[in-house]
Design a protein around this motif. Sequence first.
Motif, PDB file in Angstrom:
ATOM      1  N   SER B  43       0.833  -1.211   0.000  1.00 23.44           N
ATOM      2  CA  SER B  43       0.000   0.000   0.000  1.00 23.44           C
ATOM      3  C   SER B  43       0.864   1.257   0.000  1.00 23.44           C
ATOM      4  O   SER B  43       0.593   2.206  -0.731  1.00 23.44           O
ATOM      5  CB  SER B  43      -0.913   0.029   1.220  1.00 23.44           C
ATOM      6  OG  SER B  43      -1.829  -1.028   1.162  1.00 23.44           O
ATOM      7  N   ASP B 163      -5.722  -0.563  -4.820  1.00 23.45           N
ATOM      8  CA  ASP B 163      -5.191  -1.160  -3.600  1.00 23.45           C
ATOM      9  C   ASP B 163      -6.222  -2.123  -3.006  1.00 23.45           C
ATOM     10  O   ASP B 163      -7.161  -1.701  -2.340  1.00 23.45           O
ATOM     11  CB  ASP B 163      -4.826  -0.078  -2.582  1.00 23.45           C
ATOM     12  CG  ASP B 163      -4.007  -0.643  -1.433  1.00 23.45           C
ATOM     13  OD1 ASP B 163      -3.761  -1.866  -1.430  1.00 23.45           O
ATOM     14  OD2 ASP B 163      -3.614   0.142  -0.548  1.00 23.45           O
ATOM     15  N   GLU B 164      -6.055  -3.392  -3.276  1.00 24.04           N
ATOM     16  CA  GLU B 164      -6.976  -4.414  -2.770  1.00 24.04           C
ATOM     17  C   GLU B 164      -8.430  -4.027  -3.020  1.00 24.04           C
ATOM     18  O   GLU B 164      -9.238  -3.986  -2.093  1.00 24.04           O
ATOM     19  CB  GLU B 164      -6.745  -4.646  -1.277  1.00 24.04           C
ATOM     20  CG  GLU B 164      -5.353  -5.129  -0.975  1.00 24.04           C
ATOM     21  CD  GLU B 164      -5.229  -5.677   0.438  1.00 24.04           C
ATOM     22  OE1 GLU B 164      -6.218  -6.230   0.942  1.00 24.04           O
ATOM     23  OE2 GLU B 164      -4.143  -5.555   1.024  1.00 24.04           O
TER      24      GLU B 164
END
Lengths: 227, 242
Positions: B43, B163-164
């Motif tokens: 991240s 991000d995810e």
Amino acid sequence: MTLDFSSLLPYTDQILEGLVTTVWLTVVTTVAGIALAVVVAYVRDGARVRGASLVSRLLGGYVEVIRNTPFIVQLFFLFFGLPALGVPISATVAALIAMILNLGAYTAEILRAGIESTTRGQHEAARALGLSRLQSFRHVVLVPAFSRVYPSLISQCIIVMLGSAVVSQISVFDLTYAANFIQSRNFRGFEVYLVVTAIYLLLAVGLRLVFEFVGRRLFAFRQGGSA
Amino acid sequence: MALVSVKDLHKSFGELEVLKGIDLEVEAGEVVAIIGRSGSGKSTFLRCLNQLEHHDWGTIQLADQRLDGTSMTPGELSQNVGMVFQSFNLFPHKSVIDNVMLAPVVVKQTPKSEARRIAEEVLAKVGMSDKIDSYPAQLSGGQQQRVAIARALAMNPKVLLCDEATSALDPELVGEVLRVLEDLAKEGMTLILVTHEMKFARDVSHRVVFMHQGRIHESGPPETLFTRPQTPELAQFIASVV
Ligand SMILES: Nc1ncnc2c1ncn2[C@@H]1O[C@H](COP(=O)(O)OP(=O)(O)O)[C@@H](O)[C@H]1O
Ligand SMILES: [Mg+2]
């Protein structure tokens, strides 16, 4: 003792004049006070990103002074204090400024709670989209912040409206001044203050209804779920 | 020339060194999947790419422009790099269409009618045309994330960071978001995605990057990486997620 409301009839004009004054003082104060609070809250929120500036400290001082002193003293300070310093000021202007400064300080503090509970994710989404701090404050932060503190904001505006009775002390012809005036002429204190109390009550209820009407439009997004 | 070029990127939070020298080049149209354990710095790396975090050392270049320091304003940056978050982060008080139109109108100063046309186009792309007047709270997580993707696309970025994007979703909603990302990949969008969806990484990405303890530990084409990991750390990681 018998109630005699007809003794008030000759003073209808005075009651109306007082009512009009109280209403317009309240309306102007509400609009200007909230606007002032938004500006103060924005500047003070700047401390979050770049530390407390001199201006944000000064505004913090203003908020604390107003919240920790009696309204009537603030009013007297403007009305009697400023002329003593050579700044002439009329009773109405002093009343208006005192009320705006008062509501502005309390609302700034109320609003701050709403602004501070903005999630990091909201700030980051705004930044990732390229919004500046001001753009983000205006388009992303402000409306949800208001929606979170709206009940407190309504109460505060009603408190200031009711507190405006104090301006009669510097001879602004508001509703309370009208009541005092009439009572001193017809000596019908019970009837006069009963009527005026009822009018204040109606004003408070009316102000709340207006706020709730505006809130339903402004915060329509909340009706879809928990936002 | 690479579209994104990262050289020797370092980032610490206080004493904790999270990125210990990342080098990565991403070509236009490439899809790069970043995998790795929680806490390995994935991240943070993405957040440096759009300057939500400011790196301490190294350079990030977008085409021929330095993206760090003062050479690019946040407004310019947002037209180059879009970001999709795990938690969607839609603006709750704005309708779907207003979420998508906000940045074009406010940041790019696109006229409203033009911004609306663009918003409708990107919302169609993510299959959300029938919900443009809904508020985020009225949408499922998968729908919210698709709107968030549209919102990023409306700025017409050169590269999209995710991000995810599916980690916060119920399992049955993951597919619809992955399909949108896959379509973008097919259209030639440059994507850098942090993901735990190994099948997706394997099927859609051109290159997989395995991050470990703040470094790129291993990288290569998905087939090679998943079937013949070169390091015990990657082998262990793959074993733990499949
Ligand atoms: N803002 C921050 N302040 C302090 N430490 C942070 C911050 N952001 C991330 N970290 C730390 O950096 C490390 C890497 O985090 P992160 O980049 O989120 O890893 P990943 O996404 O791979 O799980 C973690 O140990 C995390 O606790
Ligand atoms: Mg992460």
